[in-house]
Write an enzyme that holds these catalytic residues in place. Sequence first.
Site, PDB file in Angstrom:
ATOM      1  N   GLU A 102       0.874   1.428   3.675  1.00 41.47           N
ATOM      2  CA  GLU A 102       1.192   2.815   3.329  1.00 41.47           C
ATOM      3  C   GLU A 102       0.787   3.749   4.463  1.00 41.47           C
ATOM      4  OE1 GLU A 102      -1.011   3.152  -0.265  1.00 41.47           O
ATOM      5  OE2 GLU A 102       0.118   1.555  -1.253  1.00 41.47           O
ATOM      6  N   LEU A 131       4.384   2.473  -2.246  1.00 36.95           N
ATOM      7  CA  LEU A 131       3.027   2.509  -2.801  1.00 36.95           C
ATOM      8  C   LEU A 131       2.836   1.365  -3.786  1.00 36.95           C
ATOM      9  CD1 LEU A 131       2.620   6.350  -3.400  1.00 36.95           C
ATOM     10  CD2 LEU A 131       2.027   5.013  -1.384  1.00 36.95           C
ATOM     11  N   GLU A 133       0.481  -2.056  -3.697  1.00 33.64           N
ATOM     12  CA  GLU A 133      -0.413  -3.007  -3.044  1.00 33.64           C
ATOM     13  C   GLU A 133      -0.050  -4.447  -3.380  1.00 33.64           C
ATOM     14  OE1 GLU A 133      -2.018   0.790  -2.469  1.00 33.64           O
ATOM     15  OE2 GLU A 133      -1.459  -0.157  -4.369  1.00 33.64           O
ATOM     16  N   GLN A 155      -5.180   0.971   2.056  1.00 33.55           N
ATOM     17  CA  GLN A 155      -5.794   2.217   2.506  1.00 33.55           C
ATOM     18  C   GLN A 155      -7.275   2.336   2.156  1.00 33.55           C
ATOM     19  OE1 GLN A 155      -3.495   5.578   1.164  1.00 33.55           O
ATOM     20  NE2 GLN A 155      -2.105   5.440   2.917  1.00 33.55           N
ATOM     21  N   PHE A 156      -7.650   1.896   0.965  1.00 32.28           N
ATOM     22  CA  PHE A 156      -9.046   1.934   0.536  1.00 32.28           C
ATOM     23  C   PHE A 156      -9.309   0.709  -0.329  1.00 32.28           C
ATOM     24  CE2 PHE A 156      -7.827   6.323   1.241  1.00 32.28           C
ATOM     25  CZ  PHE A 156      -8.867   6.804   2.023  1.00 32.28           C
ATOM     26  N   PRO A 162      -4.807  -3.664  -7.644  1.00 34.81           N
ATOM     27  CA  PRO A 162      -3.510  -4.055  -8.216  1.00 34.81           C
ATOM     28  C   PRO A 162      -2.930  -5.333  -7.603  1.00 34.81           C
ATOM     29  CG  PRO A 162      -3.548  -1.702  -7.734  1.00 34.81           C
ATOM     30  CD  PRO A 162      -4.773  -2.293  -7.102  1.00 34.81           C
ATOM     31  N   HIS A 202     -12.315   6.015  -3.525  1.00 29.77           N
ATOM     32  CA  HIS A 202     -12.226   5.846  -2.077  1.00 29.77           C
ATOM     33  C   HIS A 202     -13.530   5.346  -1.448  1.00 29.77           C
ATOM     34  CE1 HIS A 202      -9.106   8.772  -3.164  1.00 29.77           C
ATOM     35  NE2 HIS A 202      -8.400   8.246  -2.179  1.00 29.77           N
TER      36      HIS A 202
END
Length: 398
Positions: A102, A131, A133, A155-156, A162, A202
């Site tokens: 992403e 978007l 995962e 990203q985090f 998921p 995050h």
Amino acid sequence: VTKILSENDWKKLEAVTLKEVNDAKENALAQSEPEVNSARSFVFFEKSYELQVTSNELEKKQPATRNSQLETTSVRLTMIEAIRRTLESEMQFNNKILLFGEDVAVKGGVHGATVDLLKKYGRERIFDTSLSEEGIIGRAVGMSLAGLKPIPEIQFRKYADPATEQINNCGTIRWRTNNNFSAPLVVRIPVGVGKKTGDPWHSVIGEAIFAHTLGWRIAFPSNAEDAVGLLRSALRGNDPTMFFEHRTLYDSLQARRNYPGDDFEISFGVANVVQSGINATIISWGEMLHRSVEAAKQLNANVDIIDLRTIIPWDKETVLNSIKKTGKCLLVHEDQITGGFGAEISATIAQEAFHFLDAPIVRVATSDNPIPYNLGLMESVVPCVEKIKSALEKLLLF
């Protein structure tokens, strides 16, 4: 024209199929029982074996050196710059490497690890995804099985949840296929608390969950040089790898190092003794390593400080040798304390070096609650220098 089988043809097909099934059953039953030790084989790549079916070039030994267009430098790099440079270097060397996730391509990643790489390598090798995962990891597994070397970015850390089923299944491919197939992708994941804020999504670490996920190697560098060496080792390796990048370390002064060159690698399972001493052993990794160093410095403590660097595998030999020398152990990590990886290390020390201990093993870790947004609240639940220093001081006095 649709052809419909006659009753006689259908019976012939049934008979042929039944014979095939029965023959397969008899062949299976005629096989000898497998060797007991074979149940432990091929969880990870084993050097004495090649893949039996696929011709994955990544299983072959990479050349030790090469001529690179990227010159080495004595300029100290931030960890994010070091990661970007390593990715660029390896993409030059290995055209099977693909980057995606992403905002990875056009934006260059939310943290800037892939800035300008789209311009250099084009959309066929670096691209943005939806978007999803689960889709990101699932796509990466398929590419890896086909012989490519995908580097998906999540990203985090929390966002990897998921994709749990895809991650679990990927880790056991080599074992499930008896070394017939493997998927040696490298998943980059920013983790941990930020410098000015935290939150429940995050700021997650959660390395212990992945440590319990079979077939995955886990790297967790504390500085730019180690990030280079471990990332390159992962990219030239033959196992799926989780590469943890602490957000606070991306541009921190403590994590800056000289770039060690385009062939520099660090083997997994080899810890770094960043400070030698005789009165206690501190074991840590990631951003907590630097807080541990600062705590020991403030106390002027004569202690071993071990940067584990990789979680799977972890350097048991270095840890046990240090404990046998110092007799005391302090474990510091950012993951929550219950079920954290520090508990695994503690259990190993208690089992294999109990008679060398002069004090109880001490753990300093994040309390069992989500990470708060507020900076003061965040620091109250995450190990800070004062907490580490207080625990170390008590341990030394025991």
